[in-house]
Design a protein around this motif. Structure first.
Motif, mmCIF file in Angstrom:
data_model
loop_
_atom_site.group_PDB
_atom_site.id
_atom_site.type_symbol
_atom_site.label_atom_id
_atom_site.label_comp_id
_atom_site.label_asym_id
_atom_site.label_seq_id
_atom_site.Cartn_x
_atom_site.Cartn_y
_atom_site.Cartn_z
ATOM 1 N N GLY A 56 0.747 -1.171 0.094
ATOM 2 C CA GLY A 56 -0.003 0.052 0.085
ATOM 3 C C GLY A 56 0.907 1.082 -0.039
ATOM 4 O O GLY A 56 0.210 2.238 0.152
ATOM 5 N N GLU B 1 -4.613 11.694 12.594
ATOM 6 C CA GLU B 1 -5.376 10.664 12.010
ATOM 7 C C GLU B 1 -5.683 9.457 13.204
ATOM 8 O O GLU B 1 -6.952 9.099 12.861
ATOM 9 N N THR C 217 -9.285 8.068 11.238
ATOM 10 C CA THR C 217 -9.009 7.769 9.912
ATOM 11 C C THR C 217 -7.935 6.783 9.778
ATOM 12 O O THR C 217 -7.835 6.132 8.709
ATOM 13 N N ALA D 7 -7.512 4.296 11.705
ATOM 14 C CA ALA D 7 -7.849 2.916 11.856
ATOM 15 C C ALA D 7 -8.895 2.514 10.465
ATOM 16 O O ALA D 7 -8.495 1.217 10.101
ATOM 17 N N PHE D 8 -9.432 3.254 9.960
ATOM 18 C CA PHE D 8 -9.893 3.175 8.674
ATOM 19 C C PHE D 8 -9.020 2.622 7.837
ATOM 20 O O PHE D 8 -9.057 1.585 7.010
ATOM 21 N N VAL D 9 -7.825 3.182 7.754
ATOM 22 C CA VAL D 9 -6.681 2.965 6.716
ATOM 23 C C VAL D 9 -6.107 1.528 7.010
ATOM 24 O O VAL D 9 -6.101 0.803 6.287
ATOM 25 N N LEU D 10 -5.929 1.354 8.156
ATOM 26 C CA LEU D 10 -5.400 0.390 8.693
ATOM 27 C C LEU D 10 -6.310 -0.949 8.859
ATOM 28 O O LEU D 10 -5.648 -1.985 9.385
ATOM 29 N N ALA D 11 -7.479 -0.559 8.502
ATOM 30 C CA ALA D 11 -8.388 -1.837 8.601
ATOM 31 C C ALA D 11 -8.307 -2.383 6.899
ATOM 32 O O ALA D 11 -9.132 -3.246 6.686
ATOM 33 N N LYS D 12 -7.429 -1.680 6.297
ATOM 34 C CA LYS D 12 -7.399 -2.269 4.655
ATOM 35 C C LYS D 12 -5.965 -2.909 4.562
ATOM 36 O O LYS D 12 -5.109 -2.819 5.556
ATOM 37 N N PRO D 13 -5.696 -3.757 3.514
ATOM 38 C CA PRO D 13 -4.546 -4.400 3.382
ATOM 39 C C PRO D 13 -3.273 -3.254 3.259
ATOM 40 O O PRO D 13 -2.576 -3.135 2.152
ATOM 41 N N VAL D 14 -3.081 -2.811 4.535
ATOM 42 C CA VAL D 14 -2.002 -1.868 4.539
ATOM 43 C C VAL D 14 -1.193 -2.009 5.789
ATOM 44 O O VAL D 14 -1.496 -2.278 6.924
ATOM 45 N N THR D 15 0.139 -2.249 5.471
ATOM 46 C CA THR D 15 1.262 -2.554 6.891
ATOM 47 C C THR D 15 1.223 -1.045 7.704
ATOM 48 O O THR D 15 1.214 -0.193 7.116
ATOM 49 N N ARG D 16 1.458 -1.474 8.845
ATOM 50 C CA ARG D 16 1.934 -0.189 9.682
ATOM 51 C C ARG D 16 3.125 0.694 9.175
ATOM 52 O O ARG D 16 3.095 1.783 9.246
ATOM 53 N N PHE E 274 2.164 2.666 6.373
ATOM 54 C CA PHE E 274 1.440 3.621 6.966
ATOM 55 C C PHE E 274 2.364 4.820 7.452
ATOM 56 O O PHE E 274 2.452 6.069 6.898
ATOM 57 N N LEU F 206 -5.548 0.951 17.775
ATOM 58 C CA LEU F 206 -6.202 2.142 17.423
ATOM 59 C C LEU F 206 -7.603 1.907 17.917
ATOM 60 O O LEU F 206 -8.278 1.139 18.309
ATOM 61 N N ALA G 131 -1.978 -7.595 6.978
ATOM 62 C CA ALA G 131 -2.298 -7.258 5.567
ATOM 63 C C ALA G 131 -3.195 -8.001 4.835
ATOM 64 O O ALA G 131 -4.317 -7.841 4.126
ATOM 65 N N HIS H 162 -6.634 -8.201 6.288
ATOM 66 C CA HIS H 162 -7.489 -7.018 6.015
ATOM 67 C C HIS H 162 -8.069 -7.358 4.295
ATOM 68 O O HIS H 162 -8.973 -6.549 3.907
#
Lengths: 255, 320
Positions: free
Chosen positions: A3, A93, A98, A100-109, A112, A255, B79, B82
């Motif tokens: 991501g 954020e 927001t 929490a919204f983004v990190l509930a997607k396939p995105v690593t911390r 981010f 989060l 990841a 999710h």
């Protein structure tokens, strides 16, 4: 990093839509342009406003004076801009939900955080680049044409200087729950580093020492008493340390 | 129910916030391919459960697998986790400077969509959640209902095998609620849906199975029909002609002496009589009304509702 590309694009789009990028870029451009203009015409302005019969003897300004003015402006304003732009990067954020919204997607911390750092780096790179370009163009018009590569090296060092304060504030933004708290940490870092720089033996290797290093690079000369490698390494270590701490803390934050 | 592995399996799932025990050794299996309701009063642990399922919080003890992935494993597996779930938060928060279309495109890109597929999926999702006309407006100007619908959109754009919706209809008007419930019901073909809600009639309408939580503990998990059969005492609704205060008082007095009578909700023109022994009530209620001298306008045996079960079970749990 999953991501990262999309997140960097989003960060930059936000900076553009909220006018942050435009304002910072224009301010730095103005700082760059005013450095050679003020340096060139300040003696004339002082003479024009001097009382009748009062003789003003000022040395003819040169490129070294332009650099003094430019570095003073960009480093001081750069530190302030670094704190203001970085303070909300993570804290806001989290406050708004927001993150929490983004990190509930396939995105690593990691992605981010990295996206925010890359976007900040690009924004400051653009700002410092514009300041340097403006200063270089007006120096060419009003003085001589300076060599380009040494000025680029100077710009890179100024960018590193802003990165130090951006990284410390960024750490604050991860640790604190509000952007004001993050700004507090950024300003505390600025004050501590400034106070330590008063000690002459510290000044050469702390981030404050980047100013004379940048000037010597732009003038393409060896300045006595400087250790560019040590000064640059110290700043890089501060940046890397702050980012590593932010990474460690963020991976343990719920989060 | 099928023999397929559960979409969600929680084992001893516990979460503490300092001295507060938000979730207490939750054991829960959510079968794949159902719409599953998570019920409970405020503070029951529903949102904590959802945050643990989505990996945004870490359990104090226990473990939970979601679509076969360990959601309690920390950030490493998140990841991939999710990628398989779509989440709608209780109060969806988005970037106010983005338009609805931009937000869906952004989420689609994070899910790996691109080009024509991203465009068509975005348009299709906007259509499904009824935001086509507002697609190019800034989210900052959306009403809370529109934000909720956008929240559903961003949760379903990736067509995930598991959807987790926290209070998805709370900000919607009746029409929006009806549309959304139809949408959720239509999703069961492709996804397992876990939805938490306070609106029990909505849960009853779309969910096949429910779990009831109270004070962080699982009170019961069951198919909705079984739950209604087992725990919902039938109730009788009696509509009365006006001006019978004396007869109503006599009736209430007589009901209080009957072992088969439970709680009675009395109004000026109607009684709702809960019964604990349906067979005895069926034989005894009408003679009791007649002997009280009541003039009855209408008499109906009501189908028990999930709300009745909920109040019964949560009340029983608290009494215990």
């Amino acid at each position: 990093m999953t991501g990262l590309r999309q997140l960097v694009a989003r960060e930059l789009l936000e900076a553009w839509r909220t006018y942050r990028l435009l304002v910072v870029a224009l301010l730095f451009l103005a700082l760059g342009i005013t450095a050679p203009v003020v340096t060139k015409y300040l003696p004339d302005i002082i003479r024009a406003f001097a009382p009748a019969g009062f003789e003003v003897n000022l040395p003819t300004p040169g490129i070294a004076d332009v650099l003094d003015q430019l570095l003073k402006n960009t480093v001081q304003f750069g530190a302030l801009a670094a704190i203001l732009l970085s303070m909300g990067s993570v804290a806001t954020e989290r406050e708004r939900g927001t993150a929490a919204f983004v990190l509930a997607k396939p995105v690593t911390r990691t992605a981010f955080l990295a996206a925010k750092l890359v976007a900040l780096g690009i924004q400051f790179g653009l700002a410092v680049g514009l300041a340097t370009l403006g200063a270089w163009l007006y120096t060419t018009l009003l003085f001589d044409r300076p060599p380009i590569l040494p000025w680029l090296a100077m710009a890179a060092v100024v960018w590193l200087s802003t990165s130090v304060y951006a990284a410390v504030t960024f750490l604050g933004s991860v640790v604190m729950r509000s952007s004001l708290g993050a700004a507090g940490i950024g300003f505390a870092g600025l004050i501590v580093l400034s106070l330590l720089s008063i000690v002459p033996s510290f000044a050469t290797w702390l981030p404050a020492g980047l100013v004379p290093v940048a000037k010597s690079l732009a003038l393409d000369e060896d300045a006595a008493g400087l250790d560019p490698l040590l000064t640059i390494t110290t700043s890089l270590v501060i940046v890397a340390g702050a980012i590593a701490l932010a990474w460690w803390r963020f991976h343990r934050t719920e989060l | 129910m099928t023999d397929a592995p559960p979409a969600i399996a929680a084992r001893g799932l516990t979460k503490r916030f300092g001295p507060i025990l938000a979730l207490d050794r939750l054991e829960l299996d959510v079968p794949a391919g159902v719409v599953f309701g998570l019920l409970g009063p405020n503070g029951a642990g529903k949102t904590t459960t959802i945050r643990l399922l989505t990996g945004l919080a870490r359990p104090t003890a226990g473990a939970v697998t979601v679509d076969g992935l360990d959601a309690s494993a920390g950030t490493a597996a998140q990841a991939e986790l999710h990628r398989r779930i779509g989440v709608l938060d209780q109060e969806p928060r988005f970037y106010g400077w983005m338009t609805g279309r931009e937000l869906l495109r952004f989420v689609g890109q994070l899910l790996g969509l691109s080009g024509a597929e991203l465009r068509s999926r975005t348009d299709e999702t906007l259509e499904r959640v009824g935001l086509t006309e507002a697609a190019n407006r800034r989210i900052g100007g959306y009403s809370s209902g529109m934000r909720q619908r956008l929240g559903i959109g961003q949760a379903i754009i990736g067509r995930p095998p598991l959807l987790i919706l926290d209070e998805p209809v709370s900000s919607l008007d009746p029409e929006g609620r009806r549309d959304l419930l139809e949408l959720i019901a239509g999703l069961r073909e492709a996804s397992t849906v876990v939805l938490s809600s306070h609106v029990l009639s909505d849960v009853e309408r779309v969910c096949e199975r429910v779990a009831i939580l109270d004070h962080g503990r699982l009170v019961i998990e069951s198919a909705v029909d079984e739950l209604l059969d087992r725990f919902a005492p039938p109730a009788y609704r009696v509509e009365l002609d006006p001006g019978q205060e004396r007869q109503v008082a006599a009736c209430l007095d007589a009901l209080a002496r009957q072992p088969w009578a439970g709680r009675v909700e009395s109004g000026t023109s109607a009684l709702r009589i809960h019964v604990t022994d349906p067979a005895a009530a069926a034989a005894g209620l009408l003679p009791l009304l007649a002997s009280s001298g009541l003039r009855v306008a209408a008499f109906e045996r009501e189908r028990p509702t999930l709300e009745d079960v909920f109040l019964e079970l949560v009340g029983r749990e608290r009494a215990a």
